[in-house]
Scaffold this motif. Structure first.
Motif, PDB file in Angstrom:
ATOM      1  N   GLN A  40       0.808  -1.215   0.000  1.00 22.11           N
ATOM      2  CA  GLN A  40       0.000   0.000   0.000  1.00 22.11           C
ATOM      3  C   GLN A  40       0.845   1.270   0.000  1.00 22.11           C
ATOM      4  O   GLN A  40       0.469   2.265  -0.639  1.00 22.11           O
ATOM      5  N   ASN A  41       1.975   1.272   0.677  1.00 25.67           N
ATOM      6  CA  ASN A  41       2.807   2.470   0.781  1.00 25.67           C
ATOM      7  C   ASN A  41       4.013   2.453  -0.156  1.00 25.67           C
ATOM      8  O   ASN A  41       4.866   3.341  -0.073  1.00 25.67           O
ATOM      9  N   ASP A  42       4.088   1.453  -1.032  1.00 27.33           N
ATOM     10  CA  ASP A  42       5.205   1.384  -1.976  1.00 27.33           C
ATOM     11  C   ASP A  42       5.013   2.383  -3.111  1.00 27.33           C
ATOM     12  O   ASP A  42       3.891   2.750  -3.459  1.00 27.33           O
ATOM     13  N   GLU A  43       6.139   2.792  -3.705  1.00 24.98           N
ATOM     14  CA  GLU A  43       6.078   3.668  -4.866  1.00 24.98           C
ATOM     15  C   GLU A  43       5.791   2.848  -6.120  1.00 24.98           C
ATOM     16  O   GLU A  43       6.152   1.677  -6.217  1.00 24.98           O
ATOM     17  N   TYR A 109      12.849   0.590 -24.056  1.00 26.39           N
ATOM     18  CA  TYR A 109      12.234   0.367 -22.749  1.00 26.39           C
ATOM     19  C   TYR A 109      12.640   1.501 -21.818  1.00 26.39           C
ATOM     20  O   TYR A 109      13.815   1.851 -21.714  1.00 26.39           O
ATOM     21  N   LEU A 110      11.660   2.055 -21.123  1.00 31.99           N
ATOM     22  CA  LEU A 110      11.915   3.116 -20.160  1.00 31.99           C
ATOM     23  C   LEU A 110      11.153   2.784 -18.881  1.00 31.99           C
ATOM     24  O   LEU A 110       9.922   2.695 -18.886  1.00 31.99           O
ATOM     25  N   HIS A 111      11.893   2.598 -17.789  1.00 35.86           N
ATOM     26  CA  HIS A 111      11.325   2.187 -16.497  1.00 35.86           C
ATOM     27  C   HIS A 111      11.466   3.368 -15.537  1.00 35.86           C
ATOM     28  O   HIS A 111      12.576   3.722 -15.135  1.00 35.86           O
ATOM     29  N   TYR A 112      10.347   3.999 -15.180  1.00 36.38           N
ATOM     30  CA  TYR A 112      10.409   5.246 -14.432  1.00 36.38           C
ATOM     31  C   TYR A 112       9.360   5.286 -13.320  1.00 36.38           C
ATOM     32  O   TYR A 112       8.382   4.541 -13.338  1.00 36.38           O
ATOM     33  N   LYS A 113       9.587   6.184 -12.360  1.00 34.13           N
ATOM     34  CA  LYS A 113       8.657   6.320 -11.240  1.00 34.13           C
ATOM     35  C   LYS A 113       7.522   7.269 -11.603  1.00 34.13           C
ATOM     36  O   LYS A 113       7.743   8.323 -12.179  1.00 34.13           O
ATOM     37  N   ASP A 114       6.319   6.872 -11.242  1.00 33.66           N
ATOM     38  CA  ASP A 114       5.144   7.705 -11.509  1.00 33.66           C
ATOM     39  C   ASP A 114       4.037   7.278 -10.553  1.00 33.66           C
ATOM     40  O   ASP A 114       3.558   6.149 -10.613  1.00 33.66           O
ATOM     41  N   LYS A 115       3.631   8.183  -9.677  1.00 38.06           N
ATOM     42  CA  LYS A 115       2.593   7.834  -8.703  1.00 38.06           C
ATOM     43  C   LYS A 115       1.190   8.059  -9.245  1.00 38.06           C
ATOM     44  O   LYS A 115       0.206   7.774  -8.555  1.00 38.06           O
ATOM     45  N   ASN A 116       1.070   8.575 -10.469  1.00 35.75           N
ATOM     46  CA  ASN A 116      -0.245   8.834 -11.039  1.00 35.75           C
ATOM     47  C   ASN A 116      -0.949   7.531 -11.405  1.00 35.75           C
ATOM     48  O   ASN A 116      -0.320   6.544 -11.805  1.00 35.75           O
ATOM     49  N   PHE A 164      -2.957   7.805   7.676  1.00 36.03           N
ATOM     50  CA  PHE A 164      -1.672   8.277   8.177  1.00 36.03           C
ATOM     51  C   PHE A 164      -0.836   8.883   7.050  1.00 36.03           C
ATOM     52  O   PHE A 164      -0.200   9.930   7.213  1.00 36.03           O
ATOM     53  N   ALA A 165      -0.837   8.230   5.882  1.00 38.15           N
ATOM     54  CA  ALA A 165      -0.055   8.724   4.746  1.00 38.15           C
ATOM     55  C   ALA A 165      -0.589  10.062   4.250  1.00 38.15           C
ATOM     56  O   ALA A 165       0.175  10.939   3.841  1.00 38.15           O
ATOM     57  N   ARG A 166      -1.890  10.252   4.284  1.00 38.89           N
ATOM     58  CA  ARG A 166      -2.484  11.497   3.790  1.00 38.89           C
ATOM     59  C   ARG A 166      -2.019  12.694   4.605  1.00 38.89           C
ATOM     60  O   ARG A 166      -1.791  13.780   4.055  1.00 38.89           O
ATOM     61  N   TYR A 167      -1.884  12.529   5.905  1.00 43.57           N
ATOM     62  CA  TYR A 167      -1.610  13.667   6.781  1.00 43.57           C
ATOM     63  C   TYR A 167      -0.141  13.777   7.201  1.00 43.57           C
ATOM     64  O   TYR A 167       0.208  14.639   7.992  1.00 43.57           O
ATOM     65  N   THR A 168       0.709  12.907   6.646  1.00 44.40           N
ATOM     66  CA  THR A 168       2.134  13.004   6.976  1.00 44.40           C
ATOM     67  C   THR A 168       2.948  13.298   5.715  1.00 44.40           C
ATOM     68  O   THR A 168       3.283  14.441   5.431  1.00 44.40           O
ATOM     69  N   ARG A 169       3.224  12.290   4.934  1.00 47.44           N
ATOM     70  CA  ARG A 169       4.100  12.471   3.774  1.00 47.44           C
ATOM     71  C   ARG A 169       3.329  12.599   2.465  1.00 47.44           C
ATOM     72  O   ARG A 169       3.919  12.832   1.411  1.00 47.44           O
ATOM     73  N   GLY A 170       2.005  12.427   2.515  1.00 42.63           N
ATOM     74  CA  GLY A 170       1.245  12.448   1.275  1.00 42.63           C
ATOM     75  C   GLY A 170       1.292  11.101   0.588  1.00 42.63           C
ATOM     76  O   GLY A 170       2.143  10.250   0.881  1.00 42.63           O
ATOM     77  N   SER A 171       0.401  10.881  -0.342  1.00 41.92           N
ATOM     78  CA  SER A 171       0.310   9.582  -1.007  1.00 41.92           C
ATOM     79  C   SER A 171       1.478   9.379  -1.964  1.00 41.92           C
ATOM     80  O   SER A 171       1.847  10.268  -2.723  1.00 41.92           O
ATOM     81  N   THR A 172       2.094   8.204  -1.912  1.00 45.06           N
ATOM     82  CA  THR A 172       3.167   7.853  -2.842  1.00 45.06           C
ATOM     83  C   THR A 172       2.708   6.802  -3.846  1.00 45.06           C
ATOM     84  O   THR A 172       3.479   6.396  -4.711  1.00 45.06           O
ATOM     85  N   THR A 173       1.487   6.362  -3.723  1.00 49.69           N
ATOM     86  CA  THR A 173       0.973   5.330  -4.617  1.00 49.69           C
ATOM     87  C   THR A 173       0.006   5.946  -5.619  1.00 49.69           C
ATOM     88  O   THR A 173      -0.168   7.158  -5.695  1.00 49.69           O
ATOM     89  N   ASN A 174      -0.628   5.075  -6.389  1.00 50.43           N
ATOM     90  CA  ASN A 174      -1.481   5.533  -7.489  1.00 50.43           C
ATOM     91  C   ASN A 174      -2.935   5.721  -7.061  1.00 50.43           C
ATOM     92  O   ASN A 174      -3.828   5.683  -7.901  1.00 50.43           O
TER      93      ASN A 174
END
Length: 327
Positions: A40-43, A109-116, A164-174
């Motif tokens: 749940q909290n993984d990027e 191939y392009l492997h990149y981070k995207d939380k959208n 907890f994620a919403r009110y601390t670091r913000g969402s990192t997932t999609n």
């Protein structure tokens, strides 16, 4: 396979002369989550795979491909594709390449981070009904929305971790917590319902001159692998969309084929327009080729002979299909 298009120039091109053509191509569902399952909290990381060279039946003297990513973070340091490859900030450049043969192919191939989220509408049905008595156009849009981002591992969801994620670091997932629906000016009589019933967690900002905005908050956060279905209904003034040709006396209705939710891929889109009872000699003008179109009959309260029902269907639809359709 390929689909071939022919382009007619305004004037013939003389020997040795050049012409500049600007071609816009929209690719849908080329990216996929990799890994496909996360906690749940993984990027979330996405993998883009396509041909490094342009698909063309002609020889290409020189080509360069530039990809702009939503973040500057890629998985590892390796960029896979034909050399040369360079990366600067959010941009990855492949090429320039020279002397490319017709239909030459080499994987990129392009492997990149995207939380959208990767939002895909499995089916969209827009149903419109003309009312001369009320001088309004009634519109109902039915959505079946899927988040095709990385799915939750073992389908485990923790409301505590989510809050907890919403009110601390913000969402990192999609995760999707809210959807913004753009409606026409002068929208009225709006309501929004899902499969359970009326949904009160929404906010509507009405405008008489600019776009009206409906902010939808689903009953639950929409994580990767989850879906949400709903419909919203509204009225708009008929005279903003229906005009009369004074020369011929024909009525012309002009509406957009796309729905009110943008930046999504629609796998199957359907537009239904119910004309007034007694309408005759119905014609359809489209700026694109439909997969299916017909004129059927539709009955509602107090109808006798029925109303003409225009049905237009198209698969694999993107924002570029938000173009006027005339009936």
């Amino acid at each position: 396979g390929y689909v071939a298009y022919s382009v007619s120039l305004n004037e013939p091109l003389a020997a040795g002369a050049t012409a500049v053509l600007e071609i816009a191509i929209v690719y849908t569902q080329l990216v996929r989550p990799y890994p496909a399952v996360v906690s749940q909290n993984d990027e979330q990381y996405l993998l883009l795979a396509l041909n490094a060279y342009i698909d063309s039946p002609y020889e290409t003297a020189k080509q360069k491909t530039t990809i702009k990513m939503p973040t500057a973070v890629t998985m590892g340091n390796e960029l896979i594709g034909p050399e040369p490859i360079s990366k600067k900030g959010f941009t990855v450049t492949y090429g320039p390449y020279a002397d490319i043969k017709p239909f030459q192919s080499s994987p990129l191939y392009l492997h990149y981070k995207d939380k959208n989220a990767i939002l895909v509408v499995k089916s969209l049905s827009r149903e419109m009904e003309i009312s001369h008595w009320g001088s309004n156009l009634g519109v109902t849009e039915y959505y079946d929305l899927h988040n095709k981002g990385a799915a939750l591992r073992d389908k485990l969801f923790s409301r505590i971790d989510f809050s907890f994620a919403r009110y601390t670091r913000g969402s990192t997932t999609n995760v999707v917590e809210e959807l913004k629906v753009i409606l026409p000016p002068k929208t009225s009589n709006l309501y929004y319902r899902d499969e359970i019933g009326n949904v009160s967690t929404s906010h509507f900002r009405k405008s008489a001159y600019h776009e009206s905005i409906l902010e939808i908050k689903p009953r639950y956060p929409l994580y990767g692998g989850w879906r949400y279905s709903w419909h919203h209904t509204y009225d708009v003034p008929l005279n903003d969309y229906l005009k009369v040709d004074r020369r011929t006396g024909r009525h012309v209705l002009q509406v957009k084929f796309m729905g009110s939710l943008s930046n999504v891929t629609i796998e199957h889109s359907r537009l239904k327009v119910a004309l007034p009872e007694g309408a005759q000699n119905v014609k359809i003008a489209l700026p694109f080729e439909a997969d299916f179109q017909t004129i059927d009959q539709y009955w509602t309260n107090l109808d006798t002979v029925g109303r003409p029902l225009v049905i237009i269907e198209k698969k694999n639809v993107a924002d570029e299909y938000a173009v006027p359709v005339q009936v």
